[in-house]
Design an enzyme around this catalytic site. Structure first.
Site, PDB file in Angstrom:
ATOM      1  N   ASP A 211       0.838  -1.053   0.091  1.00  0.00           N
ATOM      2  CA  ASP A 211      -0.008   0.019   0.088  1.00  0.00           C
ATOM      3  C   ASP A 211       0.887   1.203   0.076  1.00  0.00           C
ATOM      4  O   ASP A 211       1.995   1.169  -0.266  1.00  0.00           O
ATOM      5  CB  ASP A 211      -0.693   0.152   0.974  1.00  0.00           C
ATOM      6  CG  ASP A 211      -2.278   0.711   0.869  1.00  0.00           C
ATOM      7  OD1 ASP A 211      -2.351   1.649   0.558  1.00  0.00           O
ATOM      8  OD2 ASP A 211      -3.328   0.037   0.984  1.00  0.00           O
TER       9      ASP A 211
ATOM     10  N   HIS B 285       2.215   1.341  -3.047  1.00  0.00           N
ATOM     11  CA  HIS B 285       1.277   2.476  -3.892  1.00  0.00           C
ATOM     12  C   HIS B 285       1.754   3.611  -3.713  1.00  0.00           C
ATOM     13  O   HIS B 285       1.063   4.622  -3.965  1.00  0.00           O
ATOM     14  CB  HIS B 285      -0.156   2.389  -3.206  1.00  0.00           C
ATOM     15  CG  HIS B 285      -0.785   0.833  -3.355  1.00  0.00           C
ATOM     16  ND1 HIS B 285      -2.054   0.666  -3.157  1.00  0.00           N
ATOM     17  CD2 HIS B 285      -0.491  -0.271  -4.216  1.00  0.00           C
ATOM     18  CE1 HIS B 285      -2.522  -0.479  -3.633  1.00  0.00           C
ATOM     19  NE2 HIS B 285      -1.364  -0.977  -4.234  1.00  0.00           N
TER      20      HIS B 285
END
Length: 440
Positions: A229, A253
């Site tokens: 993430d 991410h």
């Protein structure tokens, strides 16, 4: 040698002059050495009570010592919210429970964070020796237990909430976190030489954010984060944040602002955020802004500079129409409203766009959450800029974007509503097609 190990060795060989604790400290005259029953019990006994007692007895002007090379079982959450001028000398290794059901029961009973630390002048100081100073959360079985079509099993704990001012985290190390790592909130916090390893040998490690940041004058430097993430996510009401000399990767991410605006009544107020000198390896995103349509607020003066990307699906990505496959939204939304963006710069990007195997393991929706609103992706896109309205993006600047698709075709761009009138120095014409930077 794995990319994770290579990245670590590179940073270890660099200068270690950053992240030194604040010099203006009052005397820390008291010490509490935390005892461990780990070895005597063959790793079965719980040391949570002893840890809680140490935090209670040495809550002010103290040093709390986890001895070097000593293991500690932390089978119950630790809450210490009255700390003041305390060094947490984390030279041992902490182990969370490996019983998933037991942890879920604790979370469902109302304790969502395993370590809650709060108070001014708190320093978390690990050792230079990479063999010690770890928090082992045993997240792999949690990730593997996630059923198909789900973005994480229920009742996963956050690892740590660190709320402080004039504070330092140095040599923080997290291995196989169950989900979210550290929520940083406060003022004048410096993080350096952290390692977060959420690489998986099986299923995708959902929600393994590195640092979720809210506050003023927060710096994260010289660190490695391999996760599933955001490496860093800057939240509402944040100012003067610096993220520099870091390596992030695995299925990261990236360096994110947001998400913002999910609750339209929560006004976003963010300014002076800089991401500089960062390497991104195998990520879904590198530089990302994400806000929900209907949100409110202003994000101003944000820069991503000197960013190296290797095999990244979306190197530069802006959306003011964000959606989250794992979160619902309630309330009335004004569809024409947006979190306003002003004075954004992307400069000196170089590297490769993931054309051959784009995306990551986080997709459990159809269409995939990161492809929503982008039906004609070629995965040659160097930049994707989706402004919600013709007025919601102002003073965008791009400069020296040297990104190339792995298929060695010209890079492309998707651009919506970044008008020339409000963005005279955008650096390219805002339209879909081949990326063609304008000459100065």
């Amino acid at each position: 040698m794995s990319v994770f190990k290579a990245s670590f060795l590179f940073l270890l060989s660099s200068s270690l002059v950053h992240g030194v604790p604040h010099s203006s400290r009052a005397s820390r005259s008291q010490q509490c050495v935390v005892p461990s029953k780990y070895q005597a019990s063959n790793g079965m006994a719980d040391d949570s009570v002893a840890v809680s007692q140490a935090f209670a007895q040495c809550a002010t002007d103290s040093v709390i010592i986890f001895e070097e090379g000593v293991n500690y079982n932390i089978f119950q959450p630790i809450t210490a919210t009255n700390l003041s001028n305390v060094e947490i000398r984390m030279h041992g290794n902490l182990h969370l429970p490996q019983n998933i059901t037991a942890v879920q029961n604790i979370v469902s009973d109302g304790t969502s964070t395993w370590f809650t630390l709060e108070g001014p002048k708190v320093d978390w100081i690990g050792p230079e020796d990479v063999n010690n100073g770890w928090i082992d959360s045993y997240g792999q079985p949690w990730w593997d237990a996630n059923p198909a079509g789900s973005s994480g099993i229920d009742n996963r704990p956050h690892l740590m909430s660190f709320k402080s001012s004039q504070a330092t985290m140095k040599y923080f190390r997290s291995r196989k976190p169950i989900a979210w790592n550290v929520k940083l909130h406060g003022q004048d916090i410096t993080v350096s030489h952290a390692i977060i390893d959420a690489t998986s040998t099986g299923s995708f490690p959902f929600n393994t954010d590195g640092f979720d940041v809210e506050g003023t004058n927060i710096q994260i430097t010289d660190s490695i984060m391999y996760n599933g993430d955001d490496a860093i996510a800057v939240g509402a009401d944040s100012h003067d944040t610096l993220f520099t000399r870091n390596t992030i990767g695995y299925q990261t991410h990236g360096m994110s602002i947001g998400s913002l605006g999910k609750d339209p009544t929560d006004f976003a107020n963010i300014s002076n955020i800089r991401f500089d000198d960062v390497t991104v390896v195998d990520g879904l995103y590198a530089a990302r802004f994400k806000s929900w349509s209907g949100g409110t607020g202003l994000v101003k003066n944000v820069t991503w500079n000197n960013i190296r990307v290797f095999n990244v699906t979306f190197p530069i990505f802006v959306t003011q129409s964000y959606s989250d496959q794992g979160a619902s939204r309630s309330g009335t939304v004004n569809a024409s409203s947006a979190v306003m963006m002003e004075d954004f710069t992307w400069s000196d990007f170089a590297g490769s766009i993931n054309t051959y195997q784009p995306g990551d393991g986080s997709c459990v929706s159809d269409p995939c959450w990161y492809n929503v609103g982008l039906p004609n992706l070629k995965h040659t896109e160097a930049l994707i800029i989706e402004c919600h309205t013709a007025q919601s993006c102002k003073n965008f600047v791009t400069d020296n974007i040297q990104l190339y698709p792995q298929v060695l075709e010209p890079a492309s761009v998707i651009c919506m509503n970044a008008t020339a009138a409000l963005n005279p120095d955008l650096g390219f014409t805002c339209k879909n097609g081949t990326y063609s930077p304008l000459s100065n």
